[in-house]
Design an enzyme around this catalytic site. Structure first.
Site, PDB file in Angstrom:
ATOM      1  N   SER A 179      94.005  60.008  36.802  1.00 51.77           N
ATOM      2  CA  SER A 179      94.258  60.999  37.842  1.00 51.77           C
ATOM      3  C   SER A 179      95.306  60.484  38.811  1.00 51.77           C
ATOM      4  O   SER A 179      95.481  59.273  38.980  1.00 51.77           O
ATOM      5  CB  SER A 179      92.966  61.284  38.620  1.00 51.77           C
ATOM      6  OG  SER A 179      92.655  60.200  39.488  1.00 51.77           O
ATOM      7  N   ASP A 180      96.029  61.407  39.433  1.00 50.72           N
ATOM      8  CA  ASP A 180      96.747  61.009  40.633  1.00 50.72           C
ATOM      9  C   ASP A 180      95.686  60.629  41.663  1.00 50.72           C
ATOM     10  O   ASP A 180      94.521  61.042  41.572  1.00 50.72           O
ATOM     11  CB  ASP A 180      97.636  62.144  41.140  1.00 50.72           C
ATOM     12  CG  ASP A 180      98.781  61.654  42.016  1.00 50.72           C
ATOM     13  OD1 ASP A 180      98.702  60.503  42.504  1.00 50.72           O
ATOM     14  OD2 ASP A 180      99.744  62.407  42.218  1.00 50.72           O
ATOM     15  N   TRP A 181      96.072  59.844  42.639  1.00 52.65           N
ATOM     16  CA  TRP A 181      95.103  59.279  43.569  1.00 52.65           C
ATOM     17  C   TRP A 181      94.496  60.373  44.449  1.00 52.65           C
ATOM     18  O   TRP A 181      95.160  60.965  45.288  1.00 52.65           O
ATOM     19  CB  TRP A 181      95.781  58.208  44.404  1.00 52.65           C
ATOM     20  CG  TRP A 181      95.676  56.823  43.841  1.00 52.65           C
ATOM     21  CD1 TRP A 181      95.252  55.715  44.505  1.00 52.65           C
ATOM     22  CD2 TRP A 181      95.982  56.370  42.517  1.00 52.65           C
ATOM     23  NE1 TRP A 181      95.263  54.598  43.674  1.00 52.65           N
ATOM     24  CE2 TRP A 181      95.711  54.980  42.453  1.00 52.65           C
ATOM     25  CE3 TRP A 181      96.441  57.005  41.363  1.00 52.65           C
ATOM     26  CZ2 TRP A 181      95.889  54.220  41.293  1.00 52.65           C
ATOM     27  CZ3 TRP A 181      96.620  56.256  40.206  1.00 52.65           C
ATOM     28  CH2 TRP A 181      96.347  54.891  40.180  1.00 52.65           C
TER      29      TRP A 181
END
Length: 756
Positions: A229-231
């Protein structure tokens, strides 16, 4: 046992769940019981940002020194995959030295609007450029035993409301514009990881979209790596894992791990899905552990590469009267705050702590053999914004004017202050600060022999372009950009950069204007396929400078191109290019295709291939480029797959999308496609069928008074009117000689059935 000999089936459900989320901001969890260590993931993509203190994704905390290479907005202008791969390898080498397993980059999102605050981090408005250069970056990084993370998957084209907004995109632009670059990188460069985007796509979070993460990415493209995932992108961890997201970052404090365990125990999540995700994490960890020990960092060599890359990223937009290159002994006025205090990178997660930093002013003085007078011209506050109310603003302008008046040539450095473009927010306009434009006006009045050097990440309007004889597009060039700029100004480097995005006249001309950044949680991609030059060329709009444009200190002559179809169905395009000037130079040859008379909506031309060619004075080289047959395909929404439309394709070679130097026509065979017909299909669609079409023509001739024996068609106007009429609604109209049942048999026959 080694990590490679262990599998996720050796882990408990709790251990499997623990592997699928971070231990902290930058590292994965270890499972000591089975010998699975933790690994580190760190920001890129134009350098290494390994933080030394508290973790964050906004570039707030300090990080280890690393080479800051030109961000993608600049590097893309090189149009040189080999150069991008070399830069990627250097970044991978620095990551290996710092024991980083995965570099979070490259970012290849399309520049849908010039307002996107993160455009400095992306390559292009064109998916071929983004895909080719993105693939090169991945190959370079991974050549050092470090994984790349291809991002942000997908349709992440703005910063406004980026964690929630739904990018509402139709199937053709989604496939042909926004996914095509990702497909190229995944299938050709095999990235270890892909990072999902924050946003929703047509209402579904990218992190929870099984169509995106499983059907497209894995089943269609064959991706076998890990999806991270993106953060902070995960809204629902259980739904995300079921959709194909393997690793949630950063740490959730165990909260979402517990959700996964509970979902498995309750039967809401298949245990096999959790085991698969855990296995992908283990595979990534094992892969990272196979990296050999890296050699020590050669700081000087990497800085030299950064200077070379920056020089190749500069685009000479205009050079009337051969004002450039500057003579070494010329008396120069170097004006503008950015000359001494360079803007060399964007803000946010990609903020690099450079190993050193060159200023253009120092480097100009180092190369000059004449007098160089510097004047600030305008002030910047601590945040990099123009200080319009600076108490000495008038004095600064007066000093600049005096310096320009006494100089042979004035070099004025203008650009966007750092506070105006960053990850996390979008720009509101594309204008340079008014104070800078006023300064330029004053300098031009004092000395018309003025060169403008631009520093910015996203494109800016150039209202002065007709009044300034020379304009140098210097983007954000990384830590060695100052030296590279001096190299180009004095002719040590012959500029060869080309625009990877169109420079418009005004914001209101841009494709997404009126559909950016959206409202009420949705942004409609109403321009469809017509992104960037596709939009401007289709509308024959005036622009400042076209996609692919860039001048040189020499000149190039193009021979007549030839094109042929290979045994595999690809197009082989060949031509000669000659350097007709007195300087060695480099030309970027661009190949565009079009299909006159196409039955589908298409832009006037689309880039399909490019190459960078170095030539000595007077040298001629044979240049060959290959267009893969797959790159000629469009996404057919009726059969939901790629289709090559047959016909005589026009292959155009040129120096920009609007500077075509030669064309050739080549016949391309069509893919066989049979669109299933229904009773809702149109008469026109039925007429186009090779078997039942003639039968329908005869029936229509009878219905409209034609001769049954001759099978006459109605007149042209009537034919157009009937073409869009649904088949099933014909029955019952007066004079229609076929019943509903007979029409059903025709449809069945067309679909390959007996109809009996």
């Amino acid at each position: 046992m080694t990590p490679r000999s262990r599998t996720a089936s050796d882990l408990t459900v709790h251990e499997q769940a623990s592997l699928t989320s971070g231990a902290d901001f930058w590292s994965t969890k270890a499972v000591q019981r089975v010998g699975v260590p933790s690994i580190t993931l760190t920001d890129g993509p134009h350098g290494l940002r390994k933080q030394t203190g508290a973790g964050d994704h906004l570039g707030l905390a300090s990080s280890v020194p690393a080479t800051c290479f030109p961000p993608a907005a600049g590097l893309a202008s090189s149009f040189d995959a080999d150069l991008v791969q070399r830069v990627g390898a250097a970044i991978g080498r620095e990551a290996a030295i710092e024991d980083v397993a995965v570099v979070l980059g490259p970012g290849i999102n399309i520049k849908r609007s010039p307002l996107c605050g993160r455009n400095f981090e992306y390559y292009s408005e064109d998916p071929v450029v983004a895909g080719v250069l993105g693939a090169a970056a991945v190959r370079g990084i991974q050549s050092q035993g470090v994984g790349a993370s291809l991002k942000h998957f997908a349709a992440n084209n703005q910063e406004t409301d980026r964690l929630r907004v739904s990018a509402d995109v139709d199937p053709r632009p989604m496939r042909e514009i926004y996914l095509r670059g990702f497909e190229r990188v995944v299938t050709q460069a095999l990235p270890w990881t892909v990072m999902c985007a924050y946003n929703r796509i047509n209402g579904v979070y990218a992190s929870e979209d099984p169509w995106l993460l499983t059907q497209v990415l894995r089943e269609e493209w064959g991706f076998d790596g890990l999806v991270v995932s993106d953060w902070g992108a995960v809204e629902d961890r259980v739904a995300a894992l079921a959709a194909g997201l393997d690793l949630e970052m950063p740490a959730s404090g165990g909260r979402t791990d517990a959700q996964l365990v509970e979902a498995v125990e309750a039967g809401r999540l298949a245990e096999g899905s959790l085991e698969t995700a855990a296995q992908r994490v283990m595979d990534l960890v094992a892969r990272a552990g196979e990296r050999p020990a890296p050699a020590p960092l050669d700081v000087d060599a990497h800085h030299a590469l950064a200077r070379e890359a920056a020089g190749r990223s500069i685009v000479l937009l205009k050079n009337d009267g051969g004002l450039l290159p500057l003579r070494r002994d010329a008396r120069l006025a170097v004006i503008g705050a950015f000359a001494a205090a360079p803007r060399y990178q964007g803000a946010g997660s990609s903020l690099i702590n450079p190993t050193r930093l060159d200023s253009a002013l120092e480097e100009i003085r180092a190369l000059s053999e004449g007098v160089v007078v510097a004047a600030v011209g305008f002030a910047l506050d601590g945040g990099g914004a123009d200080a319009a109310d600076h108490p000495d603003a008038g004095v600064l302008v007066a000093e600049a004017v005096a310096a320009a008046r006494d100089a042979e040539t004035a070099v004025v450095f203008l650009g966007l202050p750092a506070a105006e473009e960053s990850e996390g927010f979008d720009r509101e306009h594309i204008d340079l600060p008014a104070e800078q434009l006023a300064l330029l006006d004053a300098v031009l009045e004092a000395n018309p022999r003025t060169v403008v050097v631009l520093s910015h990440g996203g494109v800016v309007a150039l209202p002065f372009r007709d009044r300034v004889p020379a304009i140098v597009e210097a983007w954000l060039l990384g830590q060695a950009g100052g030296g590279a700029t001096a190299d180009v100004l004095f002719g040590e480097v012959n500029p060869s950069g080309k625009l990877a995005e169109t420079i418009p006249l005004r914001l209101t001309d841009t494709p997404a204007y009126g559909n950016f950044p959206g409202e009420s949680g949705h942004v409609r991609y109403g321009e469809g396929l017509f992104v960037g030059y596709r939009w401007y060329d289709a509308r024959q709009m005036d622009i400042a400078y076209p996609f692919g444009h860039g001048l040189s200190y020499t000149a190039f002559d193009y021979g007549s191109p030839t094109a042929s179809v290979t045994a595999s169905g690809d197009l082989r395009v060949a031509l000669t290019v000659t350097n007709t000037g007195a300087r060695a130079g480099r030309e970027v040859v661009q190949v565009y295709t079009s299909l006159p008379g196409s039955t589908i909506v298409r832009p006037p031309r689309e880039l399909k291939a490019f190459t960078s060619v170095a030539l000595e004075p007077g040298e001629t080289r044979e240049v060959e480029l290959v267009i893969a047959r797959a790159d000629l395909a469009y996404w057919n929404v009726q059969v939901d797959r790629w289709i090559v439309e047959g016909g005589d394709y026009v292959v155009a070679v040129g120096a920009s999308s609007r500077d075509v130097r030669g064309t050739v026509t080549v016949p391309v065979a069509a893919d066989e496609v049979r669109t299933p017909l229904t009773m809702s299909s149109s008469v026109g669609e039925l007429l186009g069928h090779p078997v039942v079409g003639p039968l329908v023509q005869k029936a229509m001739g009878m219905m409209l008074g034609g001769s049954a024996g001759g099978g006459l068609m109605p007149d042209e106007a009537m034919q157009k009117m009937m073409a869009s009429f649904p088949i099933g609604r014909l029955a019952g109209f007066p004079g229609v000689p076929v019943s509903y049942g007979q029409l059903e048999k025709l449809v069945a026959l067309a679909n390959g059935l007996s109809g009996r």
